[in-house]
Design a protein around this motif. Structure first.
Motif, mmCIF file in Angstrom:
data_model
loop_
_atom_site.group_PDB
_atom_site.id
_atom_site.type_symbol
_atom_site.label_atom_id
_atom_site.label_comp_id
_atom_site.label_asym_id
_atom_site.label_seq_id
_atom_site.Cartn_x
_atom_site.Cartn_y
_atom_site.Cartn_z
ATOM 1 N N THR A 265 6.828 49.542 69.498
ATOM 2 C CA THR A 265 6.486 48.443 68.597
ATOM 3 C C THR A 265 5.409 47.575 69.219
ATOM 4 O O THR A 265 5.633 46.976 70.262
ATOM 5 N N ARG A 266 4.243 47.525 68.597
ATOM 6 C CA ARG A 266 3.158 46.636 69.024
ATOM 7 C C ARG A 266 2.642 45.924 67.788
ATOM 8 O O ARG A 266 1.536 46.176 67.299
ATOM 9 N N ILE A 267 3.453 45.010 67.284
ATOM 10 C CA ILE A 267 3.131 44.363 66.007
ATOM 11 C C ILE A 267 1.869 43.524 66.123
ATOM 12 O O ILE A 267 0.957 43.632 65.312
ATOM 13 N N GLY A 268 1.827 42.665 67.135
ATOM 14 C CA GLY A 268 0.672 41.790 67.307
ATOM 15 C C GLY A 268 -0.632 42.553 67.431
ATOM 16 O O GLY A 268 -1.591 42.299 66.684
ATOM 17 N N PRO A 269 -0.732 43.513 68.361
ATOM 18 C CA PRO A 269 -1.975 44.282 68.481
ATOM 19 C C PRO A 269 -2.333 45.058 67.226
ATOM 20 O O PRO A 269 -3.504 45.186 66.889
ATOM 21 N N ALA A 270 -1.323 45.580 66.501
ATOM 22 C CA ALA A 270 -1.610 46.332 65.271
ATOM 23 C C ALA A 270 -2.199 45.420 64.205
ATOM 24 O O ALA A 270 -3.189 45.766 63.547
ATOM 25 N N LEU A 271 -1.612 44.233 64.027
ATOM 26 C CA LEU A 271 -2.147 43.293 63.036
ATOM 27 C C LEU A 271 -3.512 42.763 63.477
ATOM 28 O O LEU A 271 -4.383 42.508 62.639
ATOM 29 N N SER A 272 -3.703 42.599 64.777
ATOM 30 C CA SER A 272 -5.013 42.169 65.293
ATOM 31 C C SER A 272 -6.070 43.234 65.019
ATOM 32 O O SER A 272 -7.210 42.911 64.659
ATOM 33 N N ALA A 273 -5.689 44.502 65.177
ATOM 34 C CA ALA A 273 -6.620 45.595 64.880
ATOM 35 C C ALA A 273 -6.976 45.610 63.398
ATOM 36 O O ALA A 273 -8.128 45.878 63.027
ATOM 37 N N PHE A 274 -6.019 45.313 62.547
ATOM 38 C CA PHE A 274 -6.283 45.233 61.109
ATOM 39 C C PHE A 274 -7.313 44.148 60.824
ATOM 40 O O PHE A 274 -8.283 44.365 60.079
ATOM 41 N N MET A 275 -7.137 42.967 61.407
ATOM 42 C CA MET A 275 -8.060 41.866 61.159
ATOM 43 C C MET A 275 -9.414 42.078 61.823
ATOM 44 O O MET A 275 -10.419 41.497 61.406
ATOM 45 N N ALA A 276 -9.467 42.919 62.858
ATOM 46 C CA ALA A 276 -10.733 43.164 63.561
ATOM 47 C C ALA A 276 -11.658 44.084 62.772
ATOM 48 O O ALA A 276 -12.857 44.133 63.047
ATOM 49 N N ASP A 277 -11.106 44.804 61.810
ATOM 50 C CA ASP A 277 -11.915 45.701 60.986
ATOM 51 C C ASP A 277 -12.358 44.943 59.729
ATOM 52 O O ASP A 277 -11.528 44.602 58.887
ATOM 53 N N PRO A 278 -13.640 44.667 59.578
ATOM 54 C CA PRO A 278 -14.108 43.885 58.414
ATOM 55 C C PRO A 278 -13.739 44.508 57.078
ATOM 56 O O PRO A 278 -13.493 43.807 56.102
ATOM 57 N N ARG A 279 -13.682 45.843 57.012
ATOM 58 C CA ARG A 279 -13.332 46.507 55.749
ATOM 59 C C ARG A 279 -11.892 46.196 55.369
ATOM 60 O O ARG A 279 -11.581 45.985 54.194
ATOM 61 N N TYR A 280 -11.017 46.190 56.349
ATOM 62 C CA TYR A 280 -9.610 45.923 56.067
ATOM 63 C C TYR A 280 -9.381 44.439 55.791
ATOM 64 O O TYR A 280 -8.654 44.076 54.865
ATOM 65 N N LYS A 302 1.820 35.724 71.158
ATOM 66 C CA LYS A 302 0.577 35.072 70.748
ATOM 67 C C LYS A 302 -0.287 35.939 69.838
ATOM 68 O O LYS A 302 -0.772 35.456 68.797
ATOM 69 N N PRO A 303 -0.550 37.234 70.154
ATOM 70 C CA PRO A 303 -1.376 38.040 69.246
ATOM 71 C C PRO A 303 -0.792 38.141 67.849
ATOM 72 O O PRO A 303 -1.526 38.091 66.865
ATOM 73 N N MET A 304 0.534 38.268 67.763
ATOM 74 C CA MET A 304 1.172 38.357 66.445
ATOM 75 C C MET A 304 1.016 37.046 65.689
ATOM 76 O O MET A 304 0.692 37.041 64.491
ATOM 77 N N ARG A 305 1.223 35.940 66.367
ATOM 78 C CA ARG A 305 1.099 34.628 65.723
ATOM 79 C C ARG A 305 -0.330 34.402 65.240
ATOM 80 O O ARG A 305 -0.547 33.957 64.092
ATOM 81 N N ALA A 336 8.480 35.411 68.457
ATOM 82 C CA ALA A 336 7.392 35.778 67.546
ATOM 83 C C ALA A 336 7.733 35.419 66.102
ATOM 84 O O ALA A 336 6.909 34.848 65.376
ATOM 85 N N LEU A 337 8.948 35.755 65.657
ATOM 86 C CA LEU A 337 9.326 35.447 64.282
ATOM 87 C C LEU A 337 9.384 33.943 64.038
ATOM 88 O O LEU A 337 8.962 33.454 62.988
ATOM 89 N N LYS A 338 9.901 33.204 64.993
ATOM 90 C CA LYS A 338 9.967 31.755 64.843
ATOM 91 C C LYS A 338 8.571 31.156 64.736
ATOM 92 O O LYS A 338 8.340 30.211 63.977
ATOM 93 N N ASP A 339 7.631 31.724 65.493
ATOM 94 C CA ASP A 339 6.266 31.179 65.508
ATOM 95 C C ASP A 339 5.516 31.398 64.201
ATOM 96 O O ASP A 339 4.597 30.638 63.882
ATOM 97 N N ILE A 340 5.877 32.462 63.450
ATOM 98 C CA ILE A 340 5.095 32.765 62.241
ATOM 99 C C ILE A 340 5.724 32.197 60.971
ATOM 100 O O ILE A 340 5.119 32.298 59.900
ATOM 101 N N LEU A 341 6.904 31.606 61.065
ATOM 102 C CA LEU A 341 7.577 31.114 59.866
ATOM 103 C C LEU A 341 6.716 30.140 59.070
ATOM 104 O O LEU A 341 6.716 30.156 57.835
ATOM 105 N N LYS A 342 5.969 29.287 59.750
ATOM 106 C CA LYS A 342 5.165 28.281 59.060
ATOM 107 C C LYS A 342 4.013 28.890 58.272
ATOM 108 O O LYS A 342 3.422 28.224 57.410
ATOM 109 N N PHE A 343 3.677 30.163 58.557
ATOM 110 C CA PHE A 343 2.572 30.807 57.846
ATOM 111 C C PHE A 343 3.053 31.627 56.652
ATOM 112 O O PHE A 343 2.227 32.094 55.860
#
Length: 367
Positions: A265-280, A302-305, A336-343
């Motif tokens: 499980t690498r949730i933060g890096p995977a979501l960061s990779a998604f945002m790093a691709d302008p097409r995605y 931090k990367p996930m947040r 990680a889950l606690k940190d993203i609740l506000k978003f």
């Protein structure tokens, strides 16, 4: 056109990164070449700085990125071996000419959400498409009218429209040699909001992966525009596979595309990779974004947040649906889950196909 040798070497380096699972957009490669040209380069360090600035390796893979850099530009065999995700004896090899093989089992790992790990396992899975149950039928029947909508920018002709359609009115004036016959009225067309699915297929989610893919397939067939991605230790776009009308063929195609079923499980890096691709990242504008994951990020939160915060700024609606929420006593416990609740617009129940459909049909009314 044949590229200069110096440019070919740099392009080959980006291909080597892709081969090792680093997601790079074409724009990033162009920026990398431009940065190297801008820096001179005066030394190999200039190329290193340009690579880090434009190719944006995830924080938890910096060491692997450095190892690949040294292996490629200095041909140090010892360092090259360190760049591999797994030891050779543990790595599952996927080749088009070979028969399918089951992913290797790791004793004691990924039996539950508490066993979430960042270890990478490469393999494939086979799915039973399963019967069309009541949940899928309900989604197909109620979904088109329940999914949130937005107003398009172009007008469509409507005699009772709330505004003049100047473009069509002027066209009629020209067609009648300047005589104003009748002004055309129009209204903005109502469109379904695009939907982006980010599906966790790591080992801790193994019991739910098949239902998540059936849900994604049913949603793809019913909605106007759906983009689906799978992530575990890497990110894979599975949209095209799920466009097959036959569920069995769709799931089989998705299984063949994804390499990291039931792994770490690498949730933060995977979501960061998604945002790093302008097409995605561009797919998120005004979209409904559903993340189907237990959210058990065992690494640096931090990367996930930061990735979730960036998704929130672009998306119209963002929900995190976790199977852990099927228990009424569930409360977010990981940092990680606690940190993203506000978003999040909602942290909801992703424990079954029925719960996913329930949530989809309640997302919102037309805007």
């Amino acid at each position: 056109m044949k590229l200069p040798r110096a440019v070919t070497v740099l392009v080959d380096f980006t291909q080597a990164l892709r081969a090792h699972g680093f997601p790079l957009a074409h724009e990033q490669v162009v920026m990398f070449l431009g940065a190297v040209r801008l820096l001179g380069p005066k030394s190999i360090e200039s190329i290193r700085h340009a690579a880090h600035a434009t190719l944006a390796p995830p924080a938890d893979r910096h060491a692997e990125f450095e190892a690949l850099f040294h292996a490629f530009f200095f041909e140090v065999a010892a360092v090259a071996s360190a760049a591999k995700s797994l030891p050779e004896e543990d790595a599952a090899v996927k080749d088009k000419g070979e028969q399918r093989r089951e992913p290797p089992e790791i004793e004691g790992a990924n039996r539950s959400g508490k066993a979430a790990t960042a270890q990478e396992i490469l393999g494939i899975r086979q799915f039973d498409a399963g019967p069309d149950d009541q949940a899928v039928g309900r989604l197909e029947k109620e979904g088109p009218g329940a999914l949130p909508r937005r107003l398009g920018f172009r007008k469509i002709p409507d005699k009772k429209g709330d505004a003049l359609d100047l473009r069509r009115s002027m066209r009629r004036v020209v067609e009648h040699d300047g005589d104003v016959i009748r002004l055309m009225r129009g209204k903005r067309k109502s469109l379904q909001r695009p939907i982006v699915l980010l599906i966790d297929i790591s080992g801790s989610m193994k019991a739910h992966t098949a239902d998540y893919l059936r849900y994604a397939h049913a949603l793809t067939q019913m909605a106007d525009k759906v983009e689906s991605f799978a992530f575990g230790t890497r990110l894979t776009r599975i949209t095209r596979a799920l466009k097959h009308r036959d569920p069995a063929r769709a799931l089989e195609s998705a299984a063949a595309i994804v390499d990291d079923w039931d792994g770490g499980t690498r949730i933060g890096p995977a979501l960061s990779a998604f945002m790093a691709d302008p097409r995605y990242a561009s797919l998120l504008r005004g979209a409904v974004v559903l993340v189907l994951s237990d959210g058990l990020e065992r690494g640096d939160p931090k990367p996930m947040r930061e990735a979730v915060a960036r998704i929130r700024r672009r998306a119209w609606y963002l929900a995190w649906l976790t199977p852990l929420a099927a228990d009424p006593r569930f409360r977010p416990e990981t940092r990680a889950l606690k940190d993203i609740l506000k978003f999040l617009d909602q942290l909801g129940n992703g424990g079954s196909l029925s719960s996913l459909v329930d949530h989809t049909l309640r997302i919102g009314s037309p805007s």
